[in-house]
Design a protein around this motif. Structure first.
Motif, mmCIF file in Angstrom:
data_model
loop_
_atom_site.group_PDB
_atom_site.id
_atom_site.type_symbol
_atom_site.label_atom_id
_atom_site.label_comp_id
_atom_site.label_asym_id
_atom_site.label_seq_id
_atom_site.Cartn_x
_atom_site.Cartn_y
_atom_site.Cartn_z
ATOM 1 N N ASN A 26 45.423 42.674 58.138
ATOM 2 C CA ASN A 26 44.372 43.995 58.935
ATOM 3 C C ASN A 26 43.671 43.099 59.761
ATOM 4 O OD1 ASN A 26 43.316 42.753 56.473
ATOM 5 N ND2 ASN A 26 41.691 43.156 56.957
ATOM 6 N N ALA A 70 46.158 52.633 59.474
ATOM 7 C CA ALA A 70 44.863 53.099 58.350
ATOM 8 C C ALA A 70 43.796 52.548 59.086
ATOM 9 C CB ALA A 70 44.876 52.628 57.373
ATOM 10 N N SER A 72 39.531 52.505 60.361
ATOM 11 C CA SER A 72 38.510 52.811 59.937
ATOM 12 C C SER A 72 37.050 52.401 60.433
ATOM 13 C CB SER A 72 37.662 52.635 58.047
ATOM 14 O OG SER A 72 38.079 51.346 57.757
ATOM 15 N N GLY A 73 35.575 52.661 59.950
ATOM 16 C CA GLY A 73 34.511 51.803 60.884
ATOM 17 C C GLY A 73 34.031 52.470 61.946
ATOM 18 N N GLY A 84 33.721 57.501 64.753
ATOM 19 C CA GLY A 84 35.231 56.616 64.246
ATOM 20 C C GLY A 84 36.316 56.235 64.952
ATOM 21 N N ASP A 86 39.055 57.830 65.700
ATOM 22 C CA ASP A 86 39.704 58.842 66.298
ATOM 23 C C ASP A 86 38.554 59.222 67.484
ATOM 24 O OD1 ASP A 86 41.780 59.159 64.790
ATOM 25 O OD2 ASP A 86 41.277 60.677 64.015
ATOM 26 N N ASP A 157 42.963 57.345 63.456
ATOM 27 C CA ASP A 157 42.012 56.281 62.523
ATOM 28 C C ASP A 157 44.142 56.437 61.922
ATOM 29 O OD1 ASP A 157 43.838 59.026 61.464
ATOM 30 O OD2 ASP A 157 41.591 59.812 60.697
ATOM 31 N N THR A 162 41.784 63.431 61.397
ATOM 32 C CA THR A 162 40.841 63.173 61.261
ATOM 33 C C THR A 162 40.414 62.610 59.989
ATOM 34 O OG1 THR A 162 39.896 63.547 63.166
ATOM 35 C CG2 THR A 162 38.563 62.666 62.370
ATOM 36 N N GLY A 163 40.598 61.198 58.971
ATOM 37 C CA GLY A 163 39.777 60.797 57.944
ATOM 38 C C GLY A 163 41.014 62.298 56.834
ATOM 39 N N PHE A 203 35.846 48.593 64.651
ATOM 40 C CA PHE A 203 37.195 49.523 63.919
ATOM 41 C C PHE A 203 38.117 48.114 62.822
ATOM 42 C CE2 PHE A 203 37.109 52.435 67.500
ATOM 43 C CZ PHE A 203 35.951 53.486 66.696
ATOM 44 N N ASP A 204 38.282 48.776 61.700
ATOM 45 C CA ASP A 204 38.349 47.532 60.595
ATOM 46 C C ASP A 204 40.437 48.621 60.842
ATOM 47 O OD1 ASP A 204 39.488 45.551 58.945
ATOM 48 O OD2 ASP A 204 39.288 47.782 57.433
#
Length: 237
Positions: A26, A70, A72-73, A84, A86, A157, A162-163, A203-204
């Motif tokens: 990551n 994957a 997020s952030g 985010g 996306d 993402d 989305t999510g 973003f992570d």
């Protein structure tokens, strides 16, 4: 039973190099990570519009490789947090021409996570390929993608929604030695690459790259065949 154990050990030892090809990890992708600078220590010809060098994942060699993500952030454009990985509607579309060897990008929304596969070594003298064209947001929700070398592609993402939804599978070009992660930015997201200086957030991203799926399937079939053969021998005995 001893022969079965020895045979299974042979299969496992044979499979070890395949397992060693898998890689995961990551990293953080700064909102100023310039995908057009491609993160190999030297800005692309034309400069690509500032920002910071995008992070690079060195890929294990192989064929038939795939990678999943994957992410997020939250990141923002113009100094405030907006969306985010996306993307969002800061601009209704992103239209950026190629920079040096890196393709341009054309698609809806703005401020999303993108990637580009590149060859190992100096690519600065290579011509940019044609860009991928995403006609609508449904094109961001496919189950799998196969971008070419130096072709900027949408990651978002990493899910079909989305999510939510299933992980999307990205096929790695056979000649790829690295994957660069970053942002495709420009003035209003519709101009020559640039305008990274007022981006905030990050973003992570978690990723997992694996070798050709058939390798795992063959391993499973080989082990099953050995177990079945041993069972037959026991019945005959």
């Amino acid at each position: 039973m001893k022969s079965l154990t020895a045979a299974l050990a042979t299969v496992l030892l044979t499979a070890t190099p395949l397992a060693a090809q898998a890689q995961s990890g990551n990293l953080a992708v700064d909102a100023q990570a310039n995908i057009f600078g491609y993160g190999v220590g030297t800005p692309a010809p034309g400069g690509g519009g500032g920002g910071v060098l995008a992070p690079v994942i060195a890929l294990n060699a192989g064929t038939g490789r795939t990678i999943t993500f994957a992410a997020s952030g939250i990141a923002g454009w113009g100094g405030s947090l907006n969306n985010g990985p996306d993307g969002g509607l800061f601009s209704g579309s992103t239209q950026i021409p190629a920079v040096g060897p890196i393709s341009g990008y054309s698609g809806p929304l703005s401020g999303f996570l993108v990637g580009v596969f590149i060859e190992a070594g100096d690519i600065s003298g290579l011509a940019a390929p044609g860009g991928l064209s995403y006609a609508g947001t449904a094109d961001y929700a496919q189950a799998s993608y196969a971008p070419n070398l130096r072709q900027v592609f949408f990651i978002g993402d990493g899910l079909t929604g989305t999510g939510a939804g299933a992980p999307q599978v990205f096929h790695i070009p056979d000649g790829a030695g690295a994957l660069v992660l970053g942002i495709a930015d420009a003035y209003g997201f519709n101009a020559a690459a640039g305008y990274y200086y007022d981006n905030v957030g990050s973003f992570d991203v978690m990723y997992q790259a694996v070798p050709e799926p058939a390798s795992s399937a063959l391993f499973g079939l080989g082990a099953a065949a050995l177990i079945a053969a041993a069972a037959r021998r026991r019945r005959k005995g």
